[in-house]
Design a protein around this motif. Structure first.
Motif, PDB file in Angstrom:
ATOM      1  N   ASP A   1       0.813  -1.220   0.000  1.00  0.00           N
ATOM      2  CA  ASP A   1       0.000   0.000   0.000  1.00  0.00           C
ATOM      3  C   ASP A   1       0.844   1.267   0.000  1.00  0.00           C
ATOM      4  OD1 ASP A   1      -2.232  -1.571  -0.005  1.00  0.00           O
ATOM      5  OD2 ASP A   1      -2.603  -1.407   2.161  1.00  0.00           O
ATOM      6  N   THR A   2       2.034   1.201   0.568  1.00  0.00           N
ATOM      7  CA  THR A   2       2.902   2.385   0.620  1.00  0.00           C
ATOM      8  C   THR A   2       3.360   2.787  -0.778  1.00  0.00           C
ATOM      9  OG1 THR A   2       3.685   1.749   2.817  1.00  0.00           O
ATOM     10  CG2 THR A   2       5.007   3.344   1.592  1.00  0.00           C
ATOM     11  N   LYS A   3       3.852   1.812  -1.543  1.00  0.00           N
ATOM     12  CA  LYS A   3       4.294   2.110  -2.903  1.00  0.00           C
ATOM     13  C   LYS A   3       3.115   2.506  -3.775  1.00  0.00           C
ATOM     14  CE  LYS A   3       7.692   0.600  -6.272  1.00  0.00           C
ATOM     15  NZ  LYS A   3       8.768  -0.390  -6.544  1.00  0.00           N
ATOM     16  N   ALA A   4       1.973   1.839  -3.564  1.00  0.00           N
ATOM     17  CA  ALA A   4       0.770   2.174  -4.321  1.00  0.00           C
ATOM     18  C   ALA A   4       0.359   3.622  -4.059  1.00  0.00           C
ATOM     19  CB  ALA A   4      -0.358   1.224  -3.952  1.00  0.00           C
ATOM     20  N   ALA A   5       0.412   4.046  -2.789  1.00  0.00           N
ATOM     21  CA  ALA A   5       0.005   5.407  -2.431  1.00  0.00           C
ATOM     22  C   ALA A   5       0.884   6.449  -3.119  1.00  0.00           C
ATOM     23  CB  ALA A   5       0.058   5.583  -0.918  1.00  0.00           C
ATOM     24  N   THR A   6       2.188   6.179  -3.212  1.00  0.00           N
ATOM     25  CA  THR A   6       3.104   7.107  -3.882  1.00  0.00           C
ATOM     26  C   THR A   6       2.740   7.246  -5.357  1.00  0.00           C
ATOM     27  OG1 THR A   6       4.896   6.545  -2.370  1.00  0.00           O
ATOM     28  CG2 THR A   6       5.521   7.561  -4.459  1.00  0.00           C
ATOM     29  N   LEU A   7       2.453   6.118  -6.013  1.00  0.00           N
ATOM     30  CA  LEU A   7       2.071   6.150  -7.430  1.00  0.00           C
ATOM     31  C   LEU A   7       0.731   6.857  -7.616  1.00  0.00           C
ATOM     32  CD1 LEU A   7       3.235   2.554  -8.321  1.00  0.00           C
ATOM     33  CD2 LEU A   7       4.078   4.644  -9.416  1.00  0.00           C
ATOM     34  N   PHE A   8      -0.207   6.640  -6.715  1.00  0.00           N
ATOM     35  CA  PHE A   8      -1.488   7.343  -6.797  1.00  0.00           C
ATOM     36  C   PHE A   8      -1.289   8.852  -6.649  1.00  0.00           C
ATOM     37  CE2 PHE A   8      -3.577   3.269  -5.031  1.00  0.00           C
ATOM     38  CZ  PHE A   8      -3.790   2.777  -6.314  1.00  0.00           C
ATOM     39  N   ASP A   9      -0.413   9.250  -5.740  1.00  0.00           N
ATOM     40  CA  ASP A   9      -0.135  10.676  -5.565  1.00  0.00           C
ATOM     41  C   ASP A   9       0.493  11.274  -6.822  1.00  0.00           C
ATOM     42  OD1 ASP A   9      -1.160  10.668  -3.025  1.00  0.00           O
ATOM     43  OD2 ASP A   9       0.772  10.490  -2.012  1.00  0.00           O
ATOM     44  N   GLN A  10       1.428  10.537  -7.438  1.00  0.00           N
ATOM     45  CA  GLN A  10       2.027  11.002  -8.695  1.00  0.00           C
ATOM     46  C   GLN A  10       0.951  11.174  -9.762  1.00  0.00           C
ATOM     47  OE1 GLN A  10       5.445   7.939  -8.919  1.00  0.00           O
ATOM     48  NE2 GLN A  10       6.165   9.665 -10.143  1.00  0.00           N
ATOM     49  N   SER A  11       0.045  10.214  -9.821  1.00  0.00           N
ATOM     50  CA  SER A  11      -1.033  10.272 -10.797  1.00  0.00           C
ATOM     51  C   SER A  11      -1.911  11.502 -10.578  1.00  0.00           C
ATOM     52  CB  SER A  11      -1.874   8.996 -10.707  1.00  0.00           C
ATOM     53  OG  SER A  11      -2.896   8.992 -11.668  1.00  0.00           O
ATOM     54  N   SER A  12      -2.184  11.827  -9.318  1.00  0.00           N
ATOM     55  CA  SER A  12      -2.990  13.019  -9.001  1.00  0.00           C
ATOM     56  C   SER A  12      -2.328  14.291  -9.516  1.00  0.00           C
ATOM     57  CB  SER A  12      -3.200  13.131  -7.490  1.00  0.00           C
ATOM     58  OG  SER A  12      -4.031  12.110  -7.012  1.00  0.00           O
TER      59      SER A  12
END
Length: 676
Positions: free
Chosen positions: A318-329
């Protein structure tokens, strides 16, 4: 005449002649530089393609970019104010991956561009506007330069339109020149410069139209396969979608849209299979495609970053996923701007809006581009938090999503966002603003006759203040499909809407086109909804009739929870009160006031004498929040005298009633226990 005078006269004549020659030469040099700039861009693109050791003919065709270039050549005039501006626009485009024959065809237009530019060079601003307006607004020229419109008008890429288009192009080009010559507002010098390139232009048209149709046929084939994949995904046929997408990528391996869709399908298969066998083969394939996509398209990587985030969510990271989601935002606002590009291929496929299935295709595509629904980075993070019971974190991410969407210029499918939250995180909207059912949307015709404006107001019946309020009005128009809405952001932002008050958001100008029909009257509106955003909430606001319909649909067959039944059996009371107001006090009118527990607020309660959906139902004249109570008022009814009448409470959990007994004067004497 004296020799000195003759010499002076010769010099006097020579100076202006020399000036004119120099001025004319300077103009030609400057114009040629402008033309050379465009030609150099084309030549450099060709050189870059030929540098690769891979044979030119074996390189993958970027069909999407090629079709976009055709759209620019077709309609680029309409967005420019002069040939000078148009030349700058053409020179600024990216021509990598465009076939040589398309670039060569475009280069054949350069003499025409030069002629038009030469003609406008010496015109004043007024003359220049007339001249350029005649060129870009000519009906005949638009027929030539927008051949796709001829095809789209048939409801799709009709092959019969292909047959006549080449002949039509040449004939319309001839008509264009005739029209220009007849236009008395255009300077003679401009007409002459344009006429000098007539033969070259007509020759170009005959070649261009055939070339255009060649690539349009390829584009049509690719669209059919991609559309099939979108529809298969919507029907849950992921293997069928992959079959179509693999067919596209076999022919056009650089098609970015198909790459994203294939990744989505592979991740979906992995998600369905993880619990059974632990097989992550599909997920790893998707990861590889997405990493390559991000490397190839760093300027439009938002949907790939989102999908890559879901890959790591599947792995439990979930930590790595959250970083990628933030980049996407961060990237999505730039991605959404591409939808505003008038040359986006979907802007030339309006025919897909004429079917419900077409809307399915468009919604999935736009969700990838705008970052809504499944493709919302914030929704992905919110669902992770929601499923762990971290509702506050989920609420925060949902608010972030709508803040981002509210600041983008593209607002369509905001309703889809709300429905997504209701489906996958059903408790959140009530948590965000429990009292939302006590806000009412009111829309009306501000005149007594035909109006092309819609007045929009919000009534706040709650005891809460709303601050920094932005409103998105959602209109369901005639000829729309059942769940389709036109979404517009109102220009007015209200600083505060106080408790028990009403706020006006101004008037919306109605001037829209739908399937070739003008929608410019309040009579074209079937129903309206609104979405309200503030710094701390996002909520639906509906008209009263919509709320009643929704409650009637949802309450059938449902049973009240024990907590609700307890409140309804212990926390209800009534009183007869004098009406407020000078005239009412003089007449001595009374009203019935019932007090119900505030805890019912989340159930969207409706109160009525008689069943809510019956034609004889009498609704409350006032329903407001007041501390720990919901105060429900009815006007005193002489028809109720000496009778017992059921007072219904209709909610999302179900419906029940109290028997209310009245004396001979119409005053309440008894309120029974709650029945259901």
């Amino acid at each position: 005449m004296k020799k000195g005078c003759l010499l002076f006269l010769a010099v006097a004549i020579a100076i202006p002649v020399t000036y004119l020659l120099v001025s004319s030469h300077s103009k030609k040099v400057e114009i040629q530089k402008e033309i050379d700039t465009v030609e150099t861009v084309f030549e450099n693109a060709e050189k870059e393609e030929h540098k690769s050791p891979e044979p030119r003919e074996s390189k993958p065709l970027n069909l999407e970019k090629t079709i976009r270039l055709f759209h620019i050549l077709n309609d680029g005039y309409s967005t420019s104010k002069s040939m000078f501006e148009y030349l700058q626009f053409v020179a600024a485009q990216d021509y990598s991956g465009i076939p040589d024959e398309v670039l060569e065809a475009e280069k054949k237009l350069l003499p025409l561009y030069k002629g038009i530019r030469t003609a406008e060079y010496d015109l004043n601003e007024t003359q220049k506007r007339r001249y350029w307006g005649a060129i870009k607004n000519s009906v005949d020229l638009k027929t030539v330069t927008s051949p796709i419109a001829q095809i789209a008008a048939t409801g799709g890429f009709d092959p019969t339109a292909f047959v006549s288009l080449a002949t039509l192009g040449l004939a319309s080009g001839t008509n264009f020149y005739t029209e220009i010559q007849r236009n008395d507002e255009i300077e003679k010098s401009a007409k002459k410069a344009l006429e000098e390139n007539k033969d070259a232009y007509l020759s170009y048209l005959s070649e261009y139209t055939v070339l255009y149709l060649k690539y349009l046929a390829m584009w049509n084939e690719m669209c059919l396969l991609r559309d099939k994949a979108y529809l298969a995904i919507n029907n849950g046929d992921i293997d069928g979608a992959l079959e179509s997408l693999n067919a596209v990528l076999q022919k056009y391996p650089t098609d970015s849209e198909s790459q994203l869709l294939k990744s989505f399908c592979l991740l979906y298969k992995a998600e369905q299979g993880v619990g059974v066998s632990g097989d992550v083969h599909n997920a790893d394939n998707a990861r590889d495609i997405l990493n390559q996509y991000i490397a190839d398209h760093p300027d439009r990587a938002a949907p790939a970053l989102l999908l890559l985030g879901t890959y790591y969510t599947l792995l439990g990271d979930d930590t790595k996923a959250a970083t990628l989601f933030d980049q996407s935002s961060v990237e999505y606002p730039r991605e959404a701007e591409k939808l505003l590009d008038m040359y986006n291929s979907y802007n030339y496929r309006n025919y897909i809006l004429k079917s419900k299935e077409g809307h399915v295709v468009l919604e999935h595509y736009k969700s990838m581009m705008e970052g809504f629904g499944f493709y919302s980075p914030n929704f992905q993070k919110a669902m992770v938090a929601y499923n762990k019971g971290k509702f506050a974190n989920a609420k925060e991410e949902i608010l972030k999503h709508f803040f981002r969407r509210g600041n983008q210029e593209v607002y369509d499918y905001l309703i889809s966002d709300m429905k997504f939250v209701e489906r996958y995180m059903p408790k959140i909207l009530d948590m965000i603003f429990e009292e939302h059912s006590f806000l009412d949307l009111q829309t009306y015709n501000p005149t007594l006759s035909f109006s092309d404006k819609l007045a929009i107001e919000i009534e706040n019946r709650s005891d809460k203040r709303l601050s920094n309020v932005r409103l998105f009005i959602c209109l369901h128009m005639t000829d729309m499909y059942a769940d389709d809405y036109l979404v517009k952001k109102m220009e007015t932002t209200i600083n505060n809407i106080e408790p028990y008050s009403k706020a006006s958001f101004g008037k919306l100008q109605l001037n829209y086109e739908l399937y070739g029909k003008q929608k410019n009257s309040v009579e074209d509106i079937v129903s309206a909804r609104a979405i309200i955003m503030t710094d701390s909430l996002i909520i639906w606001v509906d008209e009263d009739k919509i709320k009643r319909t929704n409650i009637s649909k949802k309450m059938g067959g449902k049973r009240f929870s024990k907590a609700t039944l307890y409140q309804l059996t212990t926390g209800c009371s009534y009183e007869m009160k004098e009406k407020e107001g000078l005239l009412s006090s003089m007449v001595g009118s009374k009203k019935m006031v019932f007090h119900f527990p505030r805890s019912l607020v989340a159930l969207n309660p409706f109160f009525s004498f008689g069943e809510l959906n019956s034609k004889d139902a009498m609704l409350a004249s006032s329903v407001v929040l007041n501390g720990e109570n919901i105060d429900v008022s009815f006007d005193k009814q002489s028809a109720f005298a000496s009778k017992t009448v059921p007072l219904y409470v209709s909610t999302l959990e179900g419906k029940g009633y109290f028997d209310i007994t009245f004396d001979a004067d119409g005053n309440i004497t008894k309120m029974s226990a709650f029945k259901y």
